[in-house]
Motif scaffolding. Structure first.
Motif, PDB file in Angstrom:
ATOM      1  N   GLU A  16       0.827  -1.206   0.000  1.00 55.88           N
ATOM      2  CA  GLU A  16       0.000   0.000   0.000  1.00 55.88           C
ATOM      3  C   GLU A  16       0.859   1.253   0.000  1.00 55.88           C
ATOM      4  OE1 GLU A  16      -2.205  -0.975   3.497  1.00 55.88           O
ATOM      5  OE2 GLU A  16      -4.039  -1.354   2.362  1.00 55.88           O
ATOM      6  N   GLU A  17       2.026   1.182   0.626  1.00 52.49           N
ATOM      7  CA  GLU A  17       2.917   2.331   0.665  1.00 52.49           C
ATOM      8  C   GLU A  17       3.560   2.600  -0.687  1.00 52.49           C
ATOM      9  OE1 GLU A  17       5.652   1.286   3.695  1.00 52.49           O
ATOM     10  OE2 GLU A  17       4.321   1.833   5.349  1.00 52.49           O
ATOM     11  N   MET A  18       3.529   1.628  -1.601  1.00 48.43           N
ATOM     12  CA  MET A  18       4.187   1.757  -2.899  1.00 48.43           C
ATOM     13  C   MET A  18       3.256   2.302  -3.975  1.00 48.43           C
ATOM     14  SD  MET A  18       6.405  -1.782  -2.855  1.00 48.43           S
ATOM     15  CE  MET A  18       7.158  -1.479  -4.455  1.00 48.43           C
ATOM     16  N   VAL A  19       2.016   2.582  -3.627  1.00 49.54           N
ATOM     17  CA  VAL A  19       1.072   3.133  -4.594  1.00 49.54           C
ATOM     18  C   VAL A  19       0.421   4.391  -4.031  1.00 49.54           C
ATOM     19  CG1 VAL A  19       0.584   0.857  -5.589  1.00 49.54           C
ATOM     20  CG2 VAL A  19      -0.896   1.762  -3.778  1.00 49.54           C
ATOM     21  N   THR A  20      -0.099   5.198  -4.924  1.00 44.00           N
ATOM     22  CA  THR A  20      -0.895   6.362  -4.539  1.00 44.00           C
ATOM     23  C   THR A  20      -2.271   6.217  -5.162  1.00 44.00           C
ATOM     24  OG1 THR A  20      -0.146   7.644  -6.458  1.00 44.00           O
ATOM     25  CG2 THR A  20       1.123   7.855  -4.407  1.00 44.00           C
ATOM     26  N   LEU A  25      -5.427   3.811  -8.517  1.00 46.11           N
ATOM     27  CA  LEU A  25      -4.183   3.435  -7.856  1.00 46.11           C
ATOM     28  C   LEU A  25      -3.065   3.436  -8.892  1.00 46.11           C
ATOM     29  CD1 LEU A  25      -5.474   0.414  -5.728  1.00 46.11           C
ATOM     30  CD2 LEU A  25      -5.033   2.747  -4.924  1.00 46.11           C
ATOM     31  N   GLN A  26      -1.929   4.043  -8.520  1.00 44.19           N
ATOM     32  CA  GLN A  26      -0.777   4.096  -9.413  1.00 44.19           C
ATOM     33  C   GLN A  26       0.498   3.833  -8.616  1.00 44.19           C
ATOM     34  OE1 GLN A  26      -0.919   6.756 -12.959  1.00 44.19           O
ATOM     35  NE2 GLN A  26      -1.594   8.258 -11.452  1.00 44.19           N
ATOM     36  N   PRO A  27       1.530   3.312  -9.284  1.00 37.70           N
ATOM     37  CA  PRO A  27       2.801   3.151  -8.580  1.00 37.70           C
ATOM     38  C   PRO A  27       3.349   4.499  -8.137  1.00 37.70           C
ATOM     39  CG  PRO A  27       2.812   1.971 -10.680  1.00 37.70           C
ATOM     40  CD  PRO A  27       1.597   2.842 -10.677  1.00 37.70           C
ATOM     41  N   LYS A  28       3.852   4.546  -6.914  1.00 38.03           N
ATOM     42  CA  LYS A  28       4.459   5.791  -6.437  1.00 38.03           C
ATOM     43  C   LYS A  28       5.710   6.105  -7.233  1.00 38.03           C
ATOM     44  CE  LYS A  28       4.202   6.651  -2.091  1.00 38.03           C
ATOM     45  NZ  LYS A  28       4.395   6.618  -0.613  1.00 38.03           N
TER      46      LYS A  28
END
Length: 254
Positions: free
Chosen positions: A6-10, A22-25
């Motif tokens: 969850e921390e790796m996406v926004t 949802l997208q990759p950070k």
């Protein structure tokens, strides 16, 4: 507590929050270009739409927010992006299938289908034209591995008779696209997009029709921003661009 995944996406808003994705950070992240592409597809309810290289599905979901009752299909090479596209489609309640596949080697069942519209945002940079991005996901999305000609040929094969292909691309790749488009499709329209009045166009929308016979049309540029320069820290989009980017209106193709 949030998980590492969850921390790796926004979770990002498009069309003024009508579409959440949802997208990759870190990696390739959809933005204005995906919204512009969706706005240029002149679909009507009930039609079938295929997006090649759909990423996390932003363009398809923006089109879905504007046109109800579409049957959407996306093809995405990278597993992580395809997984996010499925999650985004489910959250949006969109009727969208996602195939994790190389567009040059589509699954057999997909090769049997035809679509009213095919849309794509092919990689912007040709082989050897720049220093590759360090992030693999971003480089795969932006750097050309599959030739532009292949993108166009696959789009043409998947179109139903009289169907439309719609692309967004950098203006300096226009020469790479017109030859394959002329060979595979017809009734080509080029819509330049310029950042400001008096500035060169940096992007183009290209539309072409299967079995089309009309001569090529080069439209007058659409200007994205007000004024010759950016003067203040605020939104200075033209009214048409606000309608497209925030309100989900179709692009006013000329």
């Amino acid at each position: 507590m949030t998980s590492k995944s969850e921390e790796m996406v926004t979770r990002d808003a498009f069309l003024g929050g009508r579409v959440m994705a949802l997208q990759p950070k870190n990696g390739f992240r959809s933005g204005v270009d995906a919204v512009l592409l969706a706005s240029a597809v002149q679909a009507v309810p009930g039609q079938k739409v295929l997006e090649l290289g759909c990423g996390v599905g932003v363009a398809s979901l923006c089109l879905n927010a504007r046109v109800s009752g579409l049957n959407l299909t996306g093809v995405e090479l990278q597993q992580g992006y395809a997984d996010l596209a499925r999650q985004n489609a489910t959250a949006a309640g969109a009727a969208m299938r996602i195939f994790e596949a190389d567009l040059a080697k589509l699954p057999a069942d997909l090769r049997q289908e035809q679509f009213d519209h095919v849309m794509a945002n092919p990689p912007y940079y040709s082989i050897g034209s720049r220093q590759p991005a360090k992030n693999v996901g971003r480089e795969t999305a932006l750097g050309e591995a599959t030739l532009m000609q292949t993108w166009i040929e696959v789009a043409a094969k998947r179109l139903a008779p009289k169907g439309y292909a719609t692309f967004i691309q950098r203006a300096d790749r226009l020469a790479d696209m017109l030859g394959p488009l002329s060979a595979c499709l017809g009734s080509i329209e080029v819509q330049p997009l310029a950042p400001r009045d008096g500035k060169d166009s940096h992007l183009v929308i290209l539309r072409a029709r299967k079995d089309g016979r009309a001569p090529l049309i080069l439209h007058a540029p659409l200007i994205l921003h007000e004024g010759p320069v950016h003067l203040r820290d605020a939104n200075d989009y033209q009214t048409w661009a606000v309608d497209v980017l925030m309100n989900g209106h179709p692009m006013p193709l000329r």
